[in-house]
Design an enzyme around this catalytic site. Structure first.
Site, PDB file in Angstrom:
ATOM      1  N   CYS A   1       0.869  -1.191   0.000  1.00  0.00           N
ATOM      2  CA  CYS A   1       0.000   0.000   0.000  1.00  0.00           C
ATOM      3  C   CYS A   1       0.898   1.231   0.000  1.00  0.00           C
ATOM      4  CB  CYS A   1      -0.958   0.003   1.184  1.00  0.00           C
ATOM      5  SG  CYS A   1      -1.878  -1.549   1.399  1.00  0.00           S
ATOM      6  N   ALA A   2       1.801   1.262  -0.973  1.00  0.00           N
ATOM      7  CA  ALA A   2       2.967   2.148  -0.941  1.00  0.00           C
ATOM      8  C   ALA A   2       2.727   3.547  -1.495  1.00  0.00           C
ATOM      9  CB  ALA A   2       4.119   1.507  -1.722  1.00  0.00           C
ATOM     10  N   ALA A   3       1.706   3.745  -2.319  1.00  0.00           N
ATOM     11  CA  ALA A   3       1.514   5.051  -2.950  1.00  0.00           C
ATOM     12  C   ALA A   3       1.221   6.124  -1.895  1.00  0.00           C
ATOM     13  CB  ALA A   3       0.357   4.971  -3.950  1.00  0.00           C
ATOM     14  N   PRO A   4       1.728   7.339  -2.123  1.00  0.00           N
ATOM     15  CA  PRO A   4       2.425   7.847  -3.324  1.00  0.00           C
ATOM     16  C   PRO A   4       3.937   7.647  -3.320  1.00  0.00           C
ATOM     17  CG  PRO A   4       1.989   9.662  -1.842  1.00  0.00           C
ATOM     18  CD  PRO A   4       1.390   8.441  -1.188  1.00  0.00           C
ATOM     19  N   GLY A   5       4.474   6.932  -2.337  1.00  0.00           N
ATOM     20  CA  GLY A   5       5.884   6.577  -2.383  1.00  0.00           C
ATOM     21  C   GLY A   5       6.799   7.298  -1.421  1.00  0.00           C
ATOM     22  N   GLY A   6       6.241   8.106  -0.519  1.00  0.00           N
ATOM     23  CA  GLY A   6       7.090   8.811   0.442  1.00  0.00           C
ATOM     24  C   GLY A   6       7.879   7.870   1.324  1.00  0.00           C
ATOM     25  N   LYS A   7       7.226   6.814   1.792  1.00  0.00           N
ATOM     26  CA  LYS A   7       7.912   5.867   2.674  1.00  0.00           C
ATOM     27  C   LYS A   7       8.846   4.961   1.873  1.00  0.00           C
ATOM     28  CE  LYS A   7       4.071   5.984   5.967  1.00  0.00           C
ATOM     29  NZ  LYS A   7       3.142   6.799   5.158  1.00  0.00           N
TER      30      LYS A   7
ATOM     31  N   ASP B   1       0.947  -1.220  -4.802  1.00  0.00           N
ATOM     32  CA  ASP B   1      -0.281  -0.504  -4.476  1.00  0.00           C
ATOM     33  C   ASP B   1      -1.372  -0.936  -5.437  1.00  0.00           C
ATOM     34  OD1 ASP B   1      -0.912   2.084  -2.609  1.00  0.00           O
ATOM     35  OD2 ASP B   1      -2.235   2.026  -4.354  1.00  0.00           O
TER      36      ASP B   1
ATOM     37  N   CYS C   1      -2.635   6.059   9.232  1.00  0.00           N
ATOM     38  CA  CYS C   1      -2.744   7.473   9.594  1.00  0.00           C
ATOM     39  C   CYS C   1      -4.109   7.714  10.236  1.00  0.00           C
ATOM     40  CB  CYS C   1      -2.506   8.388   8.398  1.00  0.00           C
ATOM     41  SG  CYS C   1      -3.585   8.109   6.991  1.00  0.00           S
TER      42      CYS C   1
END
Length: 428
Positions: free
Chosen positions: A259-265, A282, A380
């Site tokens: 569930c990686a989007a938008p890729g900050g992590k 994602d 979050c």
């Protein structure tokens, strides 16, 4: 879409009302609605539209109270868009420095953009009545209105979960969010980048606990950040920056960001361990594009695919991972100040459905973690149903899962980060 902004003679108030209409009547997220309606605007006009639309979402019950008090019957059907135009006009009068006569005049002219000229008199009359009666209406709102500016279901839930902190949560949700930066330490230390910011007239505060985190004293446009396009810095909330540190990635490891989007992590993982073998997954093909854009800007490499977290057997191909970051889909109730439309798009019934989905993903991905490996579960959200209760249940039902350290629940804070939850698990 009722209004097209491509015309050179566009009316910004009409564009604002179209955005609010799309969010509240169509259920489009505020971010997406803004992209759709402002893509032809210059930076200055786009910033004004964003300011008004975000502001309306923050104080929606107040603006609704004023309109309902001033109108005999609501605008419905094809005239509903004019209701939101009235919102824009009243918000400007109450919360911006735009002169009152300009607020009224520009809002009335917005009626023309929707070819509703017969309603110009109504809009003009309502706004001028508000100008005469606003002090009395404000007192009535304080006495009778929804002054928390949140839906009742949410208030009920956080009062139950945080009986001593719920008011502070509400107060912080109603504020504009701080702007946090994550400095790419492959290029700069936080101290050195702070100096660079100062050379550009931007003041900031270094976080004492996170070596990469800087909070700007006053938010600025991304294009004002020095060396942003070179990948030196990323805009990322302080609380979100904890994810990669908890995961503790190491070079050479196989790491899954789910569930990686938008890729900050994803990019933060690679900044900490540039030689890690990272797979970012994602379910949203459009948002997956954002992962690739962020990787490209930061000149980092990862495998990026579209995949459903509930069905890892379709894309994992039997591969197992040393570390997994599961940033589970959630209610986003910890980032309301950053996305105030969440208050009006989310429903109480969504929470149980999200909790089911989160647990299903957690259970299904666990078998893809190597023995001795680490999984960080993150949301979050600030709701226990999505966070601590999920982990309690998982530990009871999963014999080879061990909680490494106490779970972390961040609440939105004026000078710190957004609301985030973390649980770090080992497979034993």
């Amino acid at each position: 879409m009722v209004f097209k902004s491509q015309s050179k003679s566009y009316n910004l108030r009409a564009i604002c009302s179209q955005v609010v209409f799309d969010v509240l009547d169509k259920g489009v997220s505020l971010s997406n609605a803004l992209v759709q309606c402002t893509n032809k605007l210059n930076d200055k006009d786009r910033a004004l539209v964003q300011e008004i639309c975000f502001g309306i979402m923050r104080v929606l019950p107040e603006i609704e109270f004023y309109i309902q008090s001033l109108m005999v019957k609501p605008l419905t059907g094809k005239n509903r868009i004019i209701h939101y135009l009235l919102m824009v006009g009243i918000y400007q009068i109450v919360y911006t420095r735009v002169p009152e006569h300009a607020s009224v005049g520009d809002t009335v002219n917005g009626v023309i953009s929707f070819r509703k000229t017969a309603l110009k008199g109504l809009v003009n009359g309502v706004l001028r009545s508000f100008l005469r009666e606003q002090d009395a209406l404000k007192q009535q709102f304080l006495a009778k209105g929804n002054t928390t500016l949140h839906p009742s279901w949410f208030i009920k839930r956080i009062k139950h979960a945080y009986p001593d902190q719920w008011q502070a949560i509400i107060d912080n949700n109603n504020q504009k969010p701080p702007m946090w930066l994550r400095v790419n330490q492959q290029h700069y230390s936080a101290q050195d980048y702070q100096t660079l910011l100062l050379q550009h007239g931007i003041t900031s505060t270094i976080d004492v606990k996170l070596p990469t985190a800087l909070r700007l004293d006053v938010p600025v446009a991304i294009n004002k950040l020095p060396k942003f396009t070179e990948g030196v810095v990323t805009v990322q909330d302080r609380s979100a920056q904890h994810a990669a540190y908890l995961l503790d990635p190491q070079n050479g490891e196989a790491i899954l960001d789910l569930c990686a989007a938008p890729g900050g992590k994803t990019t933060h993982i690679l900044e900490l361990a540039p030689q890690a073998n990272v797979l970012a997954v994602d379910i949203d093909s459009e948002r997956v594009k954002r992962i690739n854009e962020n990787l490209s800007r930061l000149k980092l490499n990862a495998d990026v695919i579209v995949g459903d977290g509930v069905k890892p057997e379709q894309w994992a191909k039997g591969k197992k991972f040393d570390r997994i970051l599961l940033d589970a889909p959630c209610s986003a109730t910890g980032v309301i100040r950053r996305h105030p439309d969440i208050k009006w798009l989310r429903r109480d019934s969504d929470i149980s459905e999200l909790a089911k989905l989160q647990y299903q993903i957690l259970v299904n991905i666990w078998s893809y973690l190597k023995v001795g490996g680490t999984l960080v579960y993150a949301t979050c959200s600030i709701l226990p149903e999505e966070n601590s209760l999920q982990i309690e249940r998982f530990l009871k039902e999963t014999n080879d899962a061990k909680l490494v350290e106490p779970v972390i629940q961040y609440l939105p804070s004026e000078e710190e980060g957004d609301g985030f939850f973390y649980a770090k698990l080992n497979k034993i």
